[in-house]
Design an enzyme around this catalytic site. Structure first.
Site, short mmCIF file in Angstrom:
data_model
loop_
_atom_site.label_atom_id
_atom_site.label_comp_id
_atom_site.label_asym_id
_atom_site.label_seq_id
_atom_site.Cartn_x
_atom_site.Cartn_y
_atom_site.Cartn_z
N LEU A 1 0.86 -1.19 0.00
CA LEU A 1 0.00 0.00 0.00
C LEU A 1 0.89 1.23 0.00
O LEU A 1 1.85 1.31 0.78
CB LEU A 1 -0.91 0.03 1.23
CG LEU A 1 -2.19 -0.81 1.22
CD1 LEU A 1 -2.89 -0.70 2.57
CD2 LEU A 1 -3.13 -0.38 0.11
N ASP A 2 0.58 2.21 -0.84
CA ASP A 2 1.31 3.46 -0.85
C ASP A 2 1.14 4.19 0.48
O ASP A 2 0.15 3.98 1.18
CB ASP A 2 0.81 4.37 -1.98
CG ASP A 2 1.13 3.82 -3.35
OD1 ASP A 2 2.14 3.11 -3.48
OD2 ASP A 2 0.36 4.09 -4.29
N PRO A 3 2.09 5.07 0.84
CA PRO A 3 1.95 5.81 2.10
C PRO A 3 0.63 6.56 2.22
O PRO A 3 0.05 6.63 3.31
CB PRO A 3 3.14 6.78 2.06
CG PRO A 3 4.16 6.05 1.24
CD PRO A 3 3.38 5.32 0.19
#
Length: 297
Positions: free
Chosen positions: A39-41
């Site tokens: 998951l992206d930040p």
């Protein structure tokens, strides 16, 4: 000693998936921790963590389909196709206002089903051994190949208009490898006004919902899903006898047993409920594709 298992974590925004893995290592006191499905930040939601021997199950989690809640902003494009990038182009307000709800629905429909998608250039896909986003940050021009993905559901929950943009709250069911940022980008491009993602939350991976996940303050042993239970949720459960368990662990095939499998693979569970491993069809036989340590449940 830490028990092996699968941990469902509700990742907050602002942290990388690796940050969550690092916190899990500290909380459980073990280095053998991994995750499935980055998951992206900016994104929040479900991250599936494997602990100890259960990390062997993560390869079967990665390919599972997923559900996301997202917000798409039409009228603006960014360098990363999401809100973390720099604004590239802002469409004329009149052009955005001219986009009808019917056109938006048509655009969403065109991006539903089996589609060809070019991932964002700042994705984690490796190009000649390096992540695409690392190459972009180094100033390189990165062009990724299109891939076939399946978007089985792309629904608009709410539409908001104002200030030269259209914001869509959407829910997406999709195959592994689908980029929601790319859906936002491609929808905006199809409508002629550009688009990017402003919010993303993953609510499901395969059989695992985010409602069963814990937050970062509750990363204890008690939250771990036993490997046998997790594997039986991911795929068909195949109950095996003590003799069959021993044979599988020793690398022997179960002869003339392929008919017991409804699909290509299954979780072999012994009489004590422990996960023996993952079995697959080989002609008329069953063979171990992955074995777990004998003490693992």
């Amino acid at each position: 000693m830490v028990a092996p298992g699968i941990l469902l974590v509700d990742k907050p925004g602002g942290l990388t998936s690796h940050d969550v893995v690092a916190r899990t290592r500290r909380a459980l006191g073990t280095r053998k921790v991994g995750h499935a499905g980055t998951l992206d930040p900016m994104a929040t939601g479900l991250l599936v963590i494997g602990v100890e021997a259960a990390t062997r199950l993560l390869t079967y989690v990665v390919g599972a389909d997923k559900t996301y809640l997202a917000t798409i902003r039409l009228g603006q494009t960014t360098t990363t196709d999401d809100a973390e990038g720099e604004l590239l182009v802002e469409a004329d307000a009149a052009a955005v206002a001219a986009v009808t709800d019917e056109q938006v629905v048509e655009g969403v429909s065109a991006l539903t089903g089996e589609i060809s998608q070019i991932p964002s250039s700042v994705s984690a896909i490796k190009v000649d051994g390096r992540r695409a986003y690392d190459r972009v940050r180094a100033g390189e021009q990165v062009e990724l190949a299109a891939r076939s993905v399946t978007v089985s559901r792309f629904e608009i929950a709410e539409t908001r208009r104002g200030d030269g943009v259209i914001e869509l709250d959407v829910e997406v069911d999709c195959s592994s490898g689908t980029y929601i940022r790319a859906l936002a980008r491609d929808l905006g491009a199809a409508l002629g006004v550009g688009g990017h993602l402003t919010a993303l939350r993953r609510t499901r991976i395969g059989p695992f919902p985010v409602t069963d996940a814990v937050d970062l303050d509750h990363l204890g042993d008690s939250a771990l899903l036993p490997p046998g239970e997790a594997a039986a949720q991911l795929m068909q459960r195949l109950d095996v006898s003590a003799d069959e368990s021993r044979d599988l662990r020793h690398g022997k095939r179960l002869t003339d047993q392929a008919g017991r499998l409804e699909s290509a693979i299954a979780a072999a569970i012994d009489e004590d409920g422990a996960l023996v491993g993952i079995v697959e069809k080989r002609g008329r036989d069953l063979k171990s594709a992955m074995n777990m340590p004998e003490a693992t449940r």
